[in-house]
Design a protein around this motif. Structure first.
Motif, PDB file in Angstrom:
ATOM      1  N   ALA A  50      42.588  -4.775 -12.832  1.00 38.52           N
ATOM      2  CA  ALA A  50      42.305  -5.170 -11.661  1.00 38.52           C
ATOM      3  C   ALA A  50      43.525  -5.020 -10.535  1.00 38.52           C
ATOM      4  CB  ALA A  50      41.903  -6.704 -11.434  1.00 38.52           C
ATOM      5  N   VAL A  51      43.047  -4.280  -9.458  1.00 33.99           N
ATOM      6  CA  VAL A  51      43.939  -4.158  -8.191  1.00 33.99           C
ATOM      7  C   VAL A  51      43.174  -4.721  -7.025  1.00 33.99           C
ATOM      8  CG1 VAL A  51      45.141  -2.596  -7.062  1.00 33.99           C
ATOM      9  CG2 VAL A  51      44.898  -1.909  -9.240  1.00 33.99           C
ATOM     10  N   ASN A  52      43.768  -5.515  -6.298  1.00 32.06           N
ATOM     11  CA  ASN A  52      42.906  -6.019  -5.322  1.00 32.06           C
ATOM     12  C   ASN A  52      43.844  -5.809  -3.889  1.00 32.06           C
ATOM     13  OD1 ASN A  52      40.888  -7.682  -4.003  1.00 32.06           O
ATOM     14  ND2 ASN A  52      42.421  -9.371  -3.689  1.00 32.06           N
ATOM     15  N   TYR A  53      43.108  -4.974  -2.743  1.00 32.00           N
ATOM     16  CA  TYR A  53      41.737  -5.016  -3.029  1.00 32.00           C
ATOM     17  C   TYR A  53      41.450  -3.449  -3.191  1.00 32.00           C
ATOM     18  CZ  TYR A  53      36.884  -3.654  -1.116  1.00 32.00           C
ATOM     19  OH  TYR A  53      35.656  -3.192  -0.863  1.00 32.00           O
ATOM     20  N   ARG A  54      41.913  -2.520  -2.470  1.00 28.56           N
ATOM     21  CA  ARG A  54      41.803  -1.084  -2.839  1.00 28.56           C
ATOM     22  C   ARG A  54      43.073  -0.393  -3.050  1.00 28.56           C
ATOM     23  NH1 ARG A  54      39.066   3.847  -0.281  1.00 28.56           N
ATOM     24  NH2 ARG A  54      40.386   5.676  -0.732  1.00 28.56           N
ATOM     25  N   ALA A  55      43.035   0.585  -4.070  1.00 26.04           N
ATOM     26  CA  ALA A  55      43.927   1.152  -4.749  1.00 26.04           C
ATOM     27  C   ALA A  55      43.655   2.581  -4.585  1.00 26.04           C
ATOM     28  CB  ALA A  55      44.210   0.808  -6.409  1.00 26.04           C
ATOM     29  N   ASP A  56      44.923   3.135  -4.295  1.00 27.17           N
ATOM     30  CA  ASP A  56      45.021   4.794  -4.280  1.00 27.17           C
ATOM     31  C   ASP A  56      46.197   5.218  -5.150  1.00 27.17           C
ATOM     32  OD1 ASP A  56      43.097   5.537  -1.983  1.00 27.17           O
ATOM     33  OD2 ASP A  56      44.487   4.504  -0.889  1.00 27.17           O
ATOM     34  N   VAL A  57      45.845   6.122  -6.027  1.00 24.88           N
ATOM     35  CA  VAL A  57      46.698   6.260  -7.406  1.00 24.88           C
ATOM     36  C   VAL A  57      47.158   7.774  -7.334  1.00 24.88           C
ATOM     37  CG1 VAL A  57      46.923   6.036  -9.804  1.00 24.88           C
ATOM     38  CG2 VAL A  57      45.611   4.477  -8.604  1.00 24.88           C
ATOM     39  N   TRP A  58      48.547   7.764  -7.438  1.00 24.97           N
ATOM     40  CA  TRP A  58      49.173   9.256  -7.582  1.00 24.97           C
ATOM     41  C   TRP A  58      49.868   9.305  -9.019  1.00 24.97           C
ATOM     42  CZ3 TRP A  58      48.672   6.841  -2.919  1.00 24.97           C
ATOM     43  CH2 TRP A  58      48.012   7.538  -1.939  1.00 24.97           C
ATOM     44  N   VAL A  59      49.770  10.316  -9.756  1.00 31.45           N
ATOM     45  CA  VAL A  59      50.564  10.537 -10.919  1.00 31.45           C
ATOM     46  C   VAL A  59      51.318  11.871 -10.594  1.00 31.45           C
ATOM     47  CG1 VAL A  59      50.509  11.033 -13.337  1.00 31.45           C
ATOM     48  CG2 VAL A  59      48.927   9.166 -12.272  1.00 31.45           C
ATOM     49  N   ASP A  65      35.705 -17.987   1.207  1.00 30.66           N
ATOM     50  CA  ASP A  65      36.166 -19.113   0.933  1.00 30.66           C
ATOM     51  C   ASP A  65      36.767 -19.253  -0.426  1.00 30.66           C
ATOM     52  OD1 ASP A  65      36.636 -22.021   0.828  1.00 30.66           O
ATOM     53  OD2 ASP A  65      34.858 -22.676   0.400  1.00 30.66           O
ATOM     54  N   TYR A  66      37.898 -18.210  -0.719  1.00 31.10           N
ATOM     55  CA  TYR A  66      38.670 -18.445  -1.874  1.00 31.10           C
ATOM     56  C   TYR A  66      39.904 -17.528  -1.320  1.00 31.10           C
ATOM     57  CZ  TYR A  66      36.554 -13.935  -3.293  1.00 31.10           C
ATOM     58  OH  TYR A  66      35.779 -12.611  -3.345  1.00 31.10           O
ATOM     59  N   TRP A  67      40.946 -17.320  -1.937  1.00 29.71           N
ATOM     60  CA  TRP A  67      42.309 -16.633  -1.726  1.00 29.71           C
ATOM     61  C   TRP A  67      42.251 -15.189  -2.295  1.00 29.71           C
ATOM     62  CZ3 TRP A  67      45.595 -19.250   1.417  1.00 29.71           C
ATOM     63  CH2 TRP A  67      46.765 -18.245   1.791  1.00 29.71           C
ATOM     64  N   PRO A  68      42.271 -14.275  -1.436  1.00 26.37           N
ATOM     65  CA  PRO A  68      42.234 -13.046  -1.789  1.00 26.37           C
ATOM     66  C   PRO A  68      43.467 -12.460  -2.397  1.00 26.37           C
ATOM     67  CG  PRO A  68      42.615 -12.982   0.493  1.00 26.37           C
ATOM     68  CD  PRO A  68      42.614 -14.546  -0.014  1.00 26.37           C
ATOM     69  N   TYR A  69      44.126 -12.837  -3.581  1.00 32.16           N
ATOM     70  CA  TYR A  69      45.412 -12.455  -4.344  1.00 32.16           C
ATOM     71  C   TYR A  69      45.714 -10.786  -4.339  1.00 32.16           C
ATOM     72  CZ  TYR A  69      45.742 -17.432  -5.502  1.00 32.16           C
ATOM     73  OH  TYR A  69      45.903 -18.648  -5.603  1.00 32.16           O
ATOM     74  N   ALA A  70      46.505 -10.454  -3.860  1.00 35.86           N
ATOM     75  CA  ALA A  70      46.859  -9.044  -3.463  1.00 35.86           C
ATOM     76  C   ALA A  70      47.735  -8.356  -4.532  1.00 35.86           C
ATOM     77  CB  ALA A  70      47.166  -8.676  -2.204  1.00 35.86           C
TER      78      ALA A  70
END
Length: 664
Positions: free
Chosen positions: A168-177, A240-245
C-alpha cells in the motif's frame, strides 16, 4: 485447449542496463496535481482466457502478494522494509531537480521508516483527546513527498523476472528505478506490482525512488475551510476517516522465473476442489512441461501438460475430489494449503506457488445467507485500521490485540470499512473462523464521480476487481461490498445503477466462488437494491433522525420491497464521552449509547427469517480530519472502545452479551 493472450511486459533482468528515458507526461512539467490520463494509471483490465477472468495491470497478470509472509523455494526475495531517505516536496520541485535519479544530492533529506505513516512523524500526542494542537504538524502535510532507498542487486538474479511489490502507498505513487519510470498507482489501500528487471543491473546498486502525493482536504484544518477535491480520485473529497499518507505497508523485490505461475484461484466445496492456474511466459522460448496441482491433506494431485509460447498467458483448470478434506467453519476453521508446481520435461521444478484455502461454500437462499449450507446470523462491527502508535502501519501485535476483541465479544463478523486491509487481517480471520465483508474506497461519491469512474477513469472498477482477485482464496471473506453512502441520482438512478453494475460485473468475471455482493447504502429505499445479492444499509435511528423504535418497521418495509433477499444492517451506532454517565435518555452518556444499541439489536434479532446480520459502528474511536471534533484532536467518539483500544465503554459489555437468534 486453453486460449491465450500475448504481448506481456517483460521486466526480465539482463546484464546490460538500458538507456534511461523520462515519460512524456513528466518531461519538463511541474503539475500542481499528479497528471491524470484518460484511465487510471495501472491500466486495469480483465481478459477472458480459457473461460476464466484474468486480471491485468501494467500489461501483465496481477501476481500473488503472498510473498510478504510466505516465500517460495523457486523465487528470491529482498525486503525493502527499513529506513529510507525522505523529503517533503511542497513546491513540487523534486522531479525537475532530479530527485529520482541515481547520484542525486540528498543534502537536506530526512529519514523515515518504511512502512509508516508520515502523519505521525512529529506527532507525539497522536492518541490524545486534547485538540489544542489540531491543524499543525506532519499530519497535515499534504502534496508531494519523496522516498529513496538503495540496494545491491544479486548477480544470481540474471535472467529472472523482477517485480517491485508494494502492499500500500497512500494516495498516489510514482515510482522510478535507477532513474527509469516504472509506473504510477492510485488507490491508497490496494497492493500493486511493477515489473522492473529491465531497469536493474546485476551485481550493482539500484536506486528506488517513490514520489507520494496526498490531496489536501482543506485550506485551513483548524477552521475546516475548503474543502478541496480531486474529481478523479477515490475517495474524491474529505471523508470520515484519517487519510494516512506514505508507504504505509511493506514493500519488497521478488525475482521469479521467466516462465512463472502468476496466480492460483481456488474454489473448494461439496467435496470438489477446483483450481484455475494462471501461467505466464515472459521468456523468448517456447515452454513445454507439466503443471502439478496438489490440494493438500492427502487429497491426491493432478498433472496437466502445458505448452506456452513466448509472451503468452495460459490458464489451466483442474478438478479433484477431496471428499475427506475437513470443512472450514466458524467453530472449526480448518485450513488447507494447495501447492502448484511448474515442471520441465525432465521433471525439474521451474516455479512453485502455494495458497491457503478452506473447504467452504457461501450463497444466498431466498432471505437466508448460508455458509456450508447452514443459515448464518452475523454479529459484528466495523473497524478502522489504525493505532495511536503507528497510524495505518500497524504492527502484528497491534492487529492481534485489536482483532482479538472480536473473539472476546463473541463477534463472528468484521466489515473492513471502507478499504482493503493488510493481508495479515485476512490471515487472522481465516485462522480464527471470523467472517469478513471486504470493502473498497468508494465512500461518498456523488453522481458526477460515479459517471466519471464508470464511463472514463475506471478506478472504482479497478478497486473492485483487485479486491476480488487478491482476496479470492480467503475462506473468511464471504461478502464483497462495493460502496458506502454514495449519491443516488433521480429518475431511476441510471448513473448510480450503472456504476454499481459495472463493479459487480468485474467481480463476477473474476470470482469463481461467486460470493454475494452488497454495499452500505445511505438509505433503506435504495432503488438499486435489485442489483444486490444482499441488501445492506446504514441506519442511525434515534441518533441522526427518527426514534430507535423506527428500525423494526423500516426493516419490515425493506423486506416487503425485496422479499427474496437477506438484509444486513451495515452500520448502526451512536456516541458517548468516555466516562460520562447519567440517564440513558441523555445524549453523550455511556448509558444512552448502550441503550441505543440494545434497542437496535433486539429489533434486528427479532427478524432472523430475513435479517442476516448487524454491524456496530464502530470497534473503537477513530481519527478523522473532516472538519469536526477538532476539540478532541479529530477523534470521533463512537467506539465500543477508546482510541487506545483498551479503555471500554458500557456498550462494550452489552455488545459482548448480545445473543444470536436461537438456532444461529
Amino acid at each position: 485447449m486453453p486460449t491465450r493472450r500475448t504481448v506481456l511486459k517483460a521486466g526480465v533482468l539482463t546484464a546490460a542496463l538500458p538507456s534511461l528515458t523520462l515519460p512524456r507526461a513528466y518531461a519538463g512539467t511541474t503539475p500542481s496535481l499528479p497528471p491524470h490520463g484518460e484511465r487510471e494509471p495501472a491500466g486495469t483490465r480483465i481478459e477472458r482466457i480459457a473461460g476464466t477472468g484474468v486480471l491485468f495491470q501494467y500489461d501483465d497478470v496481477v501476481p500473488s502478494f503472498d510473498g510478504w509472509a510466505h516465500q517460495e523455494p523457486t523465487r528470491a526475495y529482498r525486503s525493502l522494509d527499513g529506513t529510507w531517505a525522505f523529503r517533503f516536496d511542497p513546491d513540487n520541485e523534486g522531479l525537475p531537480r532530479g530527485w529520482h535519479l541515481p547520484g542525486g544530492d540528498l543534502a537536506g533529506w530526512d529519514r523515515i521508516a518504511v512502512p509508516s505513516s508520515w502523519d505521525l512523524k512529529d506527532e507525539p500526542d497522536w492518541g490524545s483527546y486534547d485538540g489544542t494542537g489540531f491543524g499543525t504538524g506532519t499530519a497535515f502535510q499534504d502534496g508531494y513527498a519523496w522516498y529513496r532507498t538503495e540496494l545491491r542487486v544479486p548477480g544470481a538474479w540474471v535472467g529472472k523476472l523482477v517485480r517491485l511489490m508494494f502492499l500500500a502507498v497512500n494516495y498516489r505513487a510514482d515510482v522510478w528505478v535507477n532513474g527509469r519510470f516504472a509506473g504510477a498507482h492510485e488507490g491508497g489501500h490496494t497492493p500493486f506490482a511493477l515489473s522492473v528487471g529491465d531497469a536493474l543491473q546485476p551485481g550493482s546498486v539500484a536506486v528506488i525512488a517513490v514520489r507520494v502525493h496526498r490531496r489536501a482536504d482543506f485550506t485551513d484544518y483548524r477552521t475546516g475551510t475548503g474543502p478541496l477535491d480531486d474529481p478523479l480520485a477515490v475517495p474524491w473529497k474529505p471523508v470520515d476517516y484519517w487519510p494516512y499518507a506514505g508507504i504505509t505497508r511493506s514493500a519488497w523485490l521478488e525475482a521469479v522465473p521467466q516462465v512463472t505461475i502468476a496466480k492460483v484461484l481456488v474454489s473448494a466445496q461439496d467435496g470438489e476442489f477446483e483450481s484455475r492456474v494462471i501461467v505466464a511466459n515472459h521468456g523468448t522460448r517456447q515452454f513445454s512441461g507439466d503443471l502439478v496441482v496438489q490440494p493438500g491433506h492427502g487429497t491426491g494431485r493432478s498433472v496437466v501438460p502445458v505448452n506456452i509460447a513466448p509472451g503468452e498467458v495460459t490458464v489451466v483448470t483442474t478438478s479433484l475430489e477431496i471428499a475427506g478434506a475437513p470443512p472450514w467453519r466458524a467453530d472449526s476453521p480448518r485450513l488447507l494449503r494447495a501447492t502448484v508446481q511448474l515442471r520441465s520435461r525432465d521433471r525439474a521444478v521451474v516455479d512453485q506457488l502455494s495458497t491457503t484455502y478452506g473447504v467452504r461454500s457461501v450463497h444466498v437462499d431466498g432471505t437466508l445467507l448460508k455458509v456450508n449450507g447452514e443459515p448464518q446470523f452475523l454479529k459484528g462491527f466495523n473497524w478502522h485500521e489504525e493505532s495511536a502508535a503507528h497510524g495505518r502501519s500497524m504492527t502484528i501485535s497491534e492487529y492481534e490485540h485489536e482483532l482479538g476483541h472480536a473473539l472476546e465479544t463473541g463477534a463472528n463478523f468484521l466489515r473492513n470499512c471502507v478499504y482493503n486491509r493488510h493481508p495479515f487481517v485476512y490471515d487472522w480471520a481465516d485462522r480464527h473462523g471470523v467472517f469478513v465483508m471486504d470493502d473498497i474506497d468508494n465512500m461518498w461519491l456523488n453522481t458526477d464521480q460515479e459517471r466519471v469512474q464508470t464511463e472514463r477513469y475506471g478506478l472504482s472498477r479497478a478497486l473492485a476487481a483487485t479486491m476480488a482477485w487478491n482476496q479470492h482464496n480467503r475462506p473468511s471473506v464471504i461478502l464483497w461490498c462495493l460502496q458506502n453512502e454514495s449519491e443516488i441520482d433521480a429518475n431511476g438512478a441510471p448513473v448510480y445503477r450503472a456504476w454499481l453494475q459495472d463493479m459487480k460485473d468485474a467481480i463476477r468475471a473474476l470470482d469463481i466462488q461467486n460470493r454475494p455482493v452488497t454495499w452500505a447504502s445511505a438509505t433503506s429505499w435504495d432503488p438499486a437494491f435489485d442489483i444486490a445479492d444482499v441488501v445492506g444499509f446504514n441506519e442511525y435511528f434515534g441518533y441522526f433522525y427518527g426514534k430507535n423504535e423506527d428500525l423494526g418497521p423500516t426493516i419490515d418495509a425493506v423486506h416487503q420491497n425485496h422479499p427474496d433477499k437477506p438484509i444486513i444492517i451495515t452500520e448502526n451506532g451512536s456516541w458517548s464521552y468516555l466516562g460520562q454517565h447519567g440517564p440513558d435518555t441523555e445524549q453523550g452518556n455511556e448509558e444512552w449509547q448502550a441503550a441505543n444499541f440494545r434497542s437496535h439489536w433486539h429489533q434486528v434479532t427479532d427478524r432472523p427469517d430475513y435479517v442476516a446480520g448487524y454491524l456496530f459502528w464502530v470497534l473503537k474511536d477513530y481519527k478523522e480530519r473532516l472538519g469536526y471534533n477538532e476539540e478532541l484532536n479529530g477523534i470521533s467518539t463512537m467506539g465500543l472502545l477508546g482510541f487506545d483500544s483498551t479503555t471500554r465503554r458500557l456498550v462494550y459489555d452489552d455488545f459482548a452479551a448480545a445473543a444470536l437468534p436461537e438456532g444461529r
